[in-house]
Structures are given as structure tokens and as C-alpha cells.
Design a protein around this motif. Structure first.
Motif, PDB file in Angstrom:
ATOM      1  N   MET A  11      50.854  53.327  21.380  1.00  0.00           N
ATOM      2  CA  MET A  11      51.292  52.187  22.209  1.00  0.00           C
ATOM      3  C   MET A  11      52.275  51.308  21.439  1.00  0.00           C
ATOM      4  SD  MET A  11      47.524  51.272  23.708  1.00  0.00           S
ATOM      5  CE  MET A  11      47.814  49.992  24.906  1.00  0.00           C
ATOM      6  N   LYS A  12      52.091  51.242  20.124  1.00  0.00           N
ATOM      7  CA  LYS A  12      52.979  50.414  19.315  1.00  0.00           C
ATOM      8  C   LYS A  12      54.372  51.029  19.198  1.00  0.00           C
ATOM      9  CE  LYS A  12      49.238  48.751  16.280  1.00  0.00           C
ATOM     10  NZ  LYS A  12      48.701  48.840  14.892  1.00  0.00           N
ATOM     11  N   ILE A  13      54.454  52.358  19.061  1.00  0.00           N
ATOM     12  CA  ILE A  13      55.766  52.973  18.795  1.00  0.00           C
ATOM     13  C   ILE A  13      56.469  53.489  20.037  1.00  0.00           C
ATOM     14  CG2 ILE A  13      55.281  53.603  16.400  1.00  0.00           C
ATOM     15  CD1 ILE A  13      54.682  56.403  17.290  1.00  0.00           C
ATOM     16  N   HIS A  63      57.570  52.168  22.692  1.00  0.00           N
ATOM     17  CA  HIS A  63      58.727  51.399  23.157  1.00  0.00           C
ATOM     18  C   HIS A  63      59.519  50.806  22.003  1.00  0.00           C
ATOM     19  CE1 HIS A  63      57.296  51.727  27.285  1.00  0.00           C
ATOM     20  NE2 HIS A  63      56.092  51.457  26.808  1.00  0.00           N
ATOM     21  N   TYR A  64      59.369  51.394  20.817  1.00  0.00           N
ATOM     22  CA  TYR A  64      60.020  50.849  19.625  1.00  0.00           C
ATOM     23  C   TYR A  64      61.321  51.620  19.386  1.00  0.00           C
ATOM     24  CZ  TYR A  64      60.530  49.421  14.736  1.00  0.00           C
ATOM     25  OH  TYR A  64      61.011  48.938  13.546  1.00  0.00           O
TER      26      TYR A  64
END
Lengths: 306, 260
Positions: free
Chosen positions: B10-12, B14-15
Motif C-alpha cells: 500500500m505504501k509503494i 502509488h509511489y
């Protein structure tokens, strides 16, 4: 487990025992002991640098204590206890490139909340219309609201708010205080650190006052923050006046004011101007000034923490 | 661990920086190998005699060593990704928030260590794909020898990712970590290693420099067999294993003991 032990566990959300924290040579906390009962709105009041955030950081295990012990829900704290507490500590911490919803999903996943009501918590802090904007586009006040929304995820029984109205405009401050009152009304236990006496007084049922890492008072707000009645008096001979007032019955303190004047304090609601006048006259002092003063919260706070 | 990894995802997801660096890495793997492959072809056509002498570095089974060695030069990119995944947490102070929200400190470090292994596995997958592409492109047929170099490449990649992770965990700042990682890996590690090997006239330098020990699983193609002071393979593997254990131990210890 005995019923009495069980009751004890349930009654206290947090117990801090002789907690000490040093940062190198700086002593941020010097042996603080505190018990926070279930169902209270507990204010931790103190000026900047008094150790409020340090104490909450230790409770949340992002700082390591130098010595002392902490119990959450009557047990040694673990990560699982933290999942049951909604915490805003110091600053809103979110992934800048993610939206409010994406950030809250991460918080919910860490807390193990399977079907988080993301829209519901955003609604409660008035952030629903900006829910898909990236965190980095938010104003300071919106960031603060998001942090409070994050605390509400999973509807925890205990919440910790560190300076919850930081960065908010007056309307925002009123909204957040209302929200905290509503949460308290729902039976939540709320631990709130603040340097604003007025905020603590308006919102909290209990208060602990920290000063330079030491706990100087704790208990019911009404007891700790009771406003003394203050009467300001003046006479030609200031020194004689002061001496006379010091021996007056029922006073809770005499302080020198400006030249020839001093102030005498009484327990809330007990000041009687006529009695002061008569007492002074009986002592051979003729007053040229007699006035009941409203004490400002600021001076109260300074008095408490000086 | 599965739910921890879902949260990392979830962290990466949309990174953007992550995906841009990742795409550049993949393109570079095939690009760099393509350049060397073409140069080699051109040399071979100009001098058929030399072609007969050399063993065909892009043909099976030599291709595993050649592509592994070349791709090793590109491990900076996934190293940077690894650094950003860690320093972002410090920049955004989400390393604190993750703990506050209910991760244990150990979980926070463990999932990043697994991310390092996943990145290393992806690097290895790219190396395998590139080896297959250029192996077949050079007109040779697949053979099963030298497949151990796939494992060696994973070890090299994992060592790089863990080294990057360590730097990020201790330095906390992205620019500083990236700068030191790049300069150290490109220059100083080789310098230290070369100096020690040169002074002692033994392969000792290969064993003591933390990245060189992994690099040396792959000898420079074309001239590798002629180099003096070749390190012993089994010693390299033992030392790499020791480094990997050390990185795990020290990063867990660091994050569990310190104020966040």
C-alpha cells in the motif's frame, strides 16, 4: 483472577510509575507517577518542554525509558495494546504522496481493523470533500484533522491527543473541542496533552500538571484549577497593609501588587469585600483602594508552573 | 508477514519515484547487456581469429556469468529504491506512526528486510531473463551448467540491498544515504579491496570489503581466468553469509533499542 484484581485492571487505562527519561544530560522526565482511570478526559498540562510529549512517547514505545514502568489496561504494554488506542503524537505523520483515504487505509491495516469506516471518520472531522487529495496538498489545519480522523479508526475506547488543536483556526478549534467532548460523552477515555489551560479547563475532567519533567499536581480539574477569589486593596502605608492582611483569617495568599497595593486571595466564592474593609479598619489601616479582581487563566497557569 | 507485506505494498503502490527507478533499472539491465553484446558482435566480425580464441561470453553456459557480472553494475538502482523506502519513513515520521498504530519495532524492521529480499529476487529474475534472451540471441542452445550463478547473483543483490538498508537505517536522510552508498560501492569498496590484495599479494582484499566479497562471485568476463589472487569460492560464500547475518542482527538491534 480475583474479581477485585479484575476490577482494578478495568478501572485503570494507564498507570505510569516513577518514569524517568534522560536525553544525554538533559532530564526530560524526573520520576513521574500517574494513574488514568477509565472514562476520564485526562489533561496533561504544562508549558513547552515540560515533558508532556516525552511521556506520551514513552507510553507509545517510540522512546525508551531510562527507568520506571508503564502499564496499559493493567498489563505490560505490547504492540497489541497500541492497536486499541487512537493516538496523535506531536505532529500528523502521513505518507505525503498518498491521499487521506490511502493513508487511513494503511493506519487501519496496521491496527488490524478489517472494515474501517474511512468516510465516517473523515466526515467527523470535516475532511470528506478532500478525501482523495494528496496529504502534501493539505494545510496545517487539515493535516491535524486527518491525524484526529486516524485516531477514530476502529472506534477505540482510548484516545491520546497531543496538542489536538495545534494549527487550527478558531472555528476548527471549537469543532475539535466539541468532537472531544462528544467522544467523552460516548464513554471514551481521552488523554490530552496541552499547553493551553483554557483548553484543558473546557474539555477535561482530570488534569495533571507537568513542570520541567516533574508532576506538580494531579486530580479533578475543579480541584486543581479552582480559581481563587482575588481582592486588590491599597492604603497609604503599603508595608503595614501587607503585614495586616497576612494575619487575616481564611486568606490563601497575600502578594504585593503595584506601589502601595497588594492582593489577597481567598478560596473560590468566599471573598467578602466588606469583611476585608472592616478587618483592615480594625487594624488601624484606612483603605484607599478595594476591588475584587478576576484572575486571568494565564496568571493562574504561570503561578502553577513557575 | 503476509499482512505486513500488504501494508508495504500500500505504501509503494502509488509511489512514483519507486516505479520510475524500477522501470529505469529494468530498461538498463537489457540496455547495458545489449550494448556489450553488440560491441562483442562487432569485434567478432572484424576479427574472426579472436572469436575463435574466446569462448563466446554470451553463449550458454558462459552467458550466466557475463550477464550476472554486467547486471551487477546496475544494482545501484534497486539500492537507491531500498534507501528511499526506508528514509521516506524517517522523513514523513511514519516510522513512529507505524509503531504508534500498533506495529512492533521488530515487525517494522522485519518487513523491510523481507522487502530487501524481494528486491533482490526481482533483480535476479531480471538477470535470468536477460541471460536467456542473450544466450538464445547468440545462437547457442540452453544447457544446465553454470545455473549456480543465478544463486550467486541473488546473494550479490541481497548483499547490496542489505548494505543500502543499513546505511538508510543509520543515516536516516535520503540524499546522504544515496551519496554515500553510490560513492562507497563504486569507488571505496574497490579501493580498499584492491589495496589490501595488492599489499599482501593474496585475495584477502576480496574477503574483507563488504561489497567486494559479493562482487567477486562473478569474475570479470573475457579476462577473469587470468587475474591473479583469485579468491576461494567457499570462503566468499561463508563471508557473505556472515555479512547477511550481521546486517539482520545489527538492524534489528539498532531499531529496537533507539528512540525513534
Amino acid at each position: 483472577m480475583q474479581w477485585s484484581t479484575y476490577f482494578h485492571y478495568m478501572a485503570h487505562v494507564l498507570e505510569v510509575n516513577n518514569l524517568v527519561k534522560h536525553y544525554g544530560r538533559i532530564q526530560a522526565l524526573k520520576g513521574v507517577s500517574l494513574t488514568i482511570p477509565k472514562g476520564t478526559v485526562y489533561g496533561i498540562l504544562g508549558p513547552n518542554g515540560s515533558g508532556k510529549t516525552t511521556m506520551l512517547g514513552l507510553i507509545m514505545n517510540i522512546l525508551q525509558p531510562t527507568s520506571g514502568s508503564i502499564q496499559l489496561f493493567g498489563e505490560t504494554p505490547t504492540a497489541d495494546h497500541r492497536k486499541k488506542i487512537g493516538t496523535l503524537l506531536e505532529t500528523p505523520n502521513f505518507y505525503h504522496y498518498l491521499s487521506a483515504v490511502q493513508n487511513l487505509r494503511i493506519a487501519a491495516a496496521i491496527k488490524g481493523v478489517s472494515n474501517p469506516d474511512i468516510d465516517g471518520v473523515l466526515e467527523r472531522v470535516n475532511l470528506l470533500q478532500r478525501k482523495d487529495s494528496a496529504f502534501q496538498t493539505y494545510s496545517l489545519g487539515m493535516k491535524q484533522r486527518l491525524a484526529i480522523a486516524s485516531c477514530l479508526i476502529g472506534n477505540p475506547e482510548v484516545m491520546v491527543f497531543d496538542e489536538p488543536t495545534n494549527g487550527l483556526d478558531p472555528v476548527g478549534i471549537a469543532e475539535i473541542r466539541d468532537l472531544i467532548k462528544k467522544l467523552a460523552h460516548e464513554g471514551k477515555t481521552i488523554i490530552m496533552a496541552s499547553h493551553l489551560l483554557d483548553e484543558v479547563e473546557k474539555v477535561c475532567t482530570h488534569v495533571a500538571i507537568l513542570k520541567k519533567g516533574e508532576l506538580i499536581a494531579s486530580g479533578h480539574v475543579d480541584e486543581i484549577l479552582a480559581h481563587d477569589d482575588v481582592v486588590e486593596v491599597g492604603a497609604a502605608n503599603g508595608a503595614a497593609l501587607m503585614q495586616a492582611l497576612r494575619s487575616m483569617p481564611l486568606n490563601t495568599g497575600v502578594h504585593e501588587a503595584e506601589a502601595g497595593k497588594c492582593s489577597i486571595h481567598f478560596a473560590p466564592g468566599t471573598a467578602d469585600l466588606a469583611a476585608v474593609n472592616k478587618y483592615c479598619f480594625d487594624q488601624g489601616i484606612v483603605l484607599n483602594h478595594l476591588q475584587q479582581k478576576k484572575k486571568s487563566l494565564e496568571s493562574k497557569f504561570i503561578e502553577l508552573t513557575e | 508477514m503476509k499482512s505486513l507485506l500488504q501494508i508495504e505494498w500500500m505504501k509503494i503502490r502509488h509511489y512514483k519515484t519507486f516505479w520510475i527507478l524500477f522501470a529505469l533499472f529494468i530498461i538498463s539491465v537489457f540496455g547495458l547487456n545489449m550494448i556489450v553484446f553488440k560491441v562483442k558482435q562487432a569485434i567478432d566480425e572484424a576479427d574472426p581469429l579472436l572469436k575463435a580464441m574466446t569462448s563466446g561470453p554470451f553463449g550458454f553456459p558462459e552467458v550466466w556469468k557475463t550477464v550476472g557480472w554486467l547486471t551487477g553494475w546496475l544494482l545501484y538502482f534497486p539500492g537507491f529504491i531500498m534507501i528511499f523506502l526506508v528514509t521516506n519513513e524517517f522523513t514523513y515520521r511514519t516510522h513512529r506512526q507505524n509503531i504508534i498504530d500498533g506495529w512492533s519495532r521488530k515487525q517494522f524492521v522485519s518487513v523491510k528486510l523481507v522487502m530487501a529480499a524481494i528486491l533482490a529476487a526481482i533483480c535476479t529474475l531480471m538477470m535470468v531473463l536477460a541471460s536467456l534472451v542473450f544466450g538464445f540471441a547468440s545462437g547457442t542452445s540452453f544447457s544446465v551448467s553454470n545455473l549456480e550463478f543465478i544463486g550467486y547473483f541473488f546473494l550479490t543483490s541481497y548483499t547490496y540491498m542489505l548494505f543500502a538498508f543499513m546505511l538508510a537505517l543509520f543515516l536516516r536522510r535520503a540524499a546522504l544515504s544515496v551519496g554515500i552508498f553510490f560513492i562507497y560501492a563504486l569507488i571505496f569498496d574497490n579501493l580498499i579491496s584492491g589495496f589490501i590484495s595488492g599489499q599482501t599479494n593474496t585475495p584477502l582484499g576480496s574477503y574483507v570489503a563488504p561489497l567486494q566479497v559479493a562482487d567477486d562471485l562473478f569474475q570479470i568476463p573475457f579476462i577473469g581466468k587470468m587475474l591473479p589472487n583469485r579468491p576461494e569460492l567457499w570462503i566468499l560464500l561463508v563471508i557473505i553469509a556472515a555479512w547477511i547475518v550481521f546486517y539482520h542482527f545489527i538492524s534489528l538491534r539498532k531499531f529496537e533499542k533507539q528512540d525513534l
